[in-house]
Each structure stands twice: as C-alpha cells, then as structure tokens.
Design an enzyme around this catalytic site. Structure first.
Site, mmCIF file in Angstrom:
data_model
loop_
_atom_site.group_PDB
_atom_site.id
_atom_site.type_symbol
_atom_site.label_atom_id
_atom_site.label_comp_id
_atom_site.label_asym_id
_atom_site.label_seq_id
_atom_site.Cartn_x
_atom_site.Cartn_y
_atom_site.Cartn_z
ATOM 1 N N TYR A 148 0.834 -1.193 0.000
ATOM 2 C CA TYR A 148 0.000 0.000 0.000
ATOM 3 C C TYR A 148 0.874 1.251 0.000
ATOM 4 C CZ TYR A 148 -3.830 -3.160 1.373
ATOM 5 O OH TYR A 148 -4.763 -4.156 1.440
ATOM 6 N N ASP A 211 -10.752 -3.133 8.591
ATOM 7 C CA ASP A 211 -9.508 -3.043 7.831
ATOM 8 C C ASP A 211 -8.724 -1.820 8.288
ATOM 9 O OD1 ASP A 211 -7.556 -3.631 5.795
ATOM 10 O OD2 ASP A 211 -9.171 -4.487 4.586
ATOM 11 N N LYS A 253 -8.726 -15.058 2.158
ATOM 12 C CA LYS A 253 -7.361 -14.804 1.694
ATOM 13 C C LYS A 253 -6.591 -13.957 2.708
ATOM 14 C CE LYS A 253 -6.659 -13.782 -2.544
ATOM 15 N NZ LYS A 253 -6.709 -12.928 -3.755
ATOM 16 N N HIS A 256 -3.430 -16.958 4.559
ATOM 17 C CA HIS A 256 -2.337 -17.377 3.669
ATOM 18 C C HIS A 256 -1.236 -16.318 3.552
ATOM 19 C CE1 HIS A 256 -3.767 -15.622 -0.510
ATOM 20 N NE2 HIS A 256 -3.800 -14.716 0.443
ATOM 21 N N ASP A 257 -1.492 -15.119 4.081
ATOM 22 C CA ASP A 257 -0.480 -14.054 4.051
ATOM 23 C C ASP A 257 0.549 -14.188 5.175
ATOM 24 O OD1 ASP A 257 -1.579 -12.700 1.849
ATOM 25 O OD2 ASP A 257 -2.967 -11.582 3.124
#
Length: 346
Positions: A148, A211, A253, A256-257
């Site tokens: 980002y 988030d 998802k 998995h990071d």
C-alpha cells in the site's frame, strides 16, 4: 547399447518456459485497451485501425493481436489478405474494464506489483522471505505497508480483489448454510465485494468490514456507496487493536499471508471476540493433503513466498489452526473454483 540420441524437445518444456511471455501479452493488451476498444466497436477492426485508435505502432500492434489470437483471446477473420480482429467471449467477459466479471484490475496489479517481485524468485527461495526490497527498494517487514505505497496502489489492489470475489465469492459463501449468522465481521474485507455478496445471499445479515484506516477510507470513497446500510466499516489493525464482537468472522485470503505463529495469534483473538454459538469462515485456496496440487495453488504458494510472509495450506493445516484457537466441528468444502471454504464453530 541404448540410443545416444537426445529425446525430442518436450512440448511441455516449451510451453512452460515461455509462460512469462504469455502473461505479458495479456497484461499488455489489457493495459493498452485492446479488449475495451473491440468491445466498444460495432464491428471487427484491422490492426491498422486498432493501432491508430490506441496510439501504437502498426507493426507492434499486429504482432500483439496475432499473439492474442493464438492464445484465443481474440478471434481473427482473414479475407483477401486482410485480417480483422474481434473479442472472444472470454476476453469480453473477463478482460474488459466494464464487465461485471472483469479481471482487468487484478491483471494490472499482477503486472505492476507481482511480476517485478517474481523476477527475484530465486532470491526468495534462497532467503525464505518476500522480495519487495529488491523489486521496489522498500523494506518489507510489513508486507502490506509495502503493497500500500500510495492511494493509487490501494485502489488497484482493492479493485483486483473485488474482481476475484465477483467471480468466486458466492461459491465460498454458499458452501455452508450461513443464514443463522446475522452479525458478520469481514476481517481485512478491503473493497467490500465479499460483503456485498454476503448481504445479497443472506438479506437478513449485516456486515462490518474491518480493515486498516487507509484501506477503509479508499473503500468508502471508491467501492461501497453510503446508501448500502447493511455494510459498515471499522478501522483498525487486527493484530494490535480490538476486534468487534460478531456471530461470524470471515477471513478471505487472510491467513495465507502469514506464518503459522502469526495465524495462531490472530485466530486466538477472533475466538475470544466471537459470540458463543458463532463461528469463523475461511476462504482460501486449499492444497491437496499430500501437496501434490492443484498446480494453481502451488504457484500461489510460491507467490506468498515472493510477496508476503505466508503460504498456501492443506485443509488439515487450516483445521489445526482453528482447533488450536478453540474452534471445533471444523467443516471443509471444496468449491471446484479457485477458493474453497473452511468453517469452524465456537
């Protein structure tokens, strides 16, 4: 004595060794607007016409179009020495920006962020860490801080994630009957595509997207209109800040990071915040238990090495992460699409 002649050059070696060329053909055609132009056109166009409208060289465009035709991304009509090009159903549906199922933004993210990191795959394998520093000169102890880097890149990444969930999201959310859960928290929900799919599939529900503050601001501005009252936002870092109470937590998802220790810490927080009788839903691409495939998931696992701190896992490995946090009754559903579903209950 056996023959000393070398075997014929295997076609599979030829195909795989040129795979990066295939990727760049598709990326470039999308970036230049080839598929968008042909969608807008009411008739097939020549390479000269396409080159003129897109400000490209005629020789370069002709070669690009022929390669796209060879990949069956374009159809070509050849009459009296002239070639006219048009989109195929696949390119109109997935490679044009205006299509509801467009993967354009995801491909542009692969081109600008993922592709440069893969140049250093050998270094990633040697070192066991992501390659943002080599690719972009940015220390990447925080992978998402590196990803980002600007608002423009956040928009591109969220648009890409939204495009994936526009195709795969409903399969994950419909894998189990989630109707009993009405208060949902979508951790790392980004641009809100999965949240929109959820409230569409389960109309009596509300979803809070949790988030990072920068992501929430971009999502509000670009992706989730204020009139969508069933979707709200909460700003925070789920590793360091408190998590809102909910009946069901969605992590699509996300795990998995990260490495196993980080995943265990996060799932412990989720379990603590989860209401009794609630649950957690994972949307991940599952490896076979012996890790023999699927190939696409194996490649994604390499990408996790190159770009994050995580890896793809088997259903048993995800189940153990949930059970270590306290969740039980683990269910697994393979959707037949890219992303599968794992459900645990408190």
């Amino acid at each position: 004595m056996g023959s000393t002649e070398a075997p014929d050059y295997p076609q599979i070696i030829s195909q795989y060794s040129s795979g990066f060329l295939v990727s760049k053909v598709m990326f470039t055609a999308c970036e230049l607007g080839v598929f968008d132009l042909l969608l807008e056109s009411e008739e097939p166009l020549s390479s000269d016409a396409i080159a003129a409208r897109l400000g490209a060289s005629t020789t370069g465009m002709e070669r690009l179009l022929d390669a796209c035709a060879g990949l069956e991304l374009l159809a070509v009509e050849r009459t009296q020495g002239a070639a006219l090009y048009r989109n195929t159903e696949v390119s109109s549906l997935y490679l044009t920006r205006s299509s509801p199922k467009s993967q354009y933004h995801m491909l542009m993210y692969y081109s600008s962020a993922t592709y440069p990191c893969w140049r250093y795959l050998a270094d990633a394998v040697r070192e066991g860490r992501n390659q943002y520093e080599r690719a972009f000169g940015i220390a990447a102890k925080d992978p998402f801080g590196a990803m980002y880097r600007s608002e423009e890149e956040i928009v591109q990444f969220l648009a890409g994630q939204n495009s994936i969930w526009s195709v795969c999201g409903r399969d994950v959310l419909a894998a189990f009957d989630l109707a009993p859960f009405t208060r949902i928290c979508d951790l790392g929900g980004g641009g809100g595509a999965l949240a929109r799919e959820y409230v569409s599939l389960y109309p009596n529900s509300t979803v809070t997207i949790y988030d990072l503050p920068r992501v929430v601001q971009v999502a509000k501005e670009h992706f989730v209109p204020p009139e969508e009252h069933r979707i709200s936002f909460c700003e925070g870092d789920f590793f360091h800040d408190s998590i809102p109470e909910a009946e069901l937590y969605i992590l699509s998802k996300i795990l998995h990071d990260w490495d196993d220790d980080t995943c265990r810490q996060l799932m412990a927080k989720v379990y603590k915040a989860c209401k009794p009788g609630g649950g957690v839903l994972l949307g991940e691409s599952l490896l076979n238990e012996d890790k023999s495939g699927p190939l696409e998931t194996q490649l994604h696992s390499l990408n996790m090495l190159v770009q994050t701190e995580g890896r793809e896992r088997t259903a048993a490995e995800y189940s153990r992460l949930l059970e270590a946090a306290g969740f039980s009754g683990i269910q697994v559903k393979r959707t037949g699409k890219l992303y599968d579903a794992v459900l645990g209950r408190k």
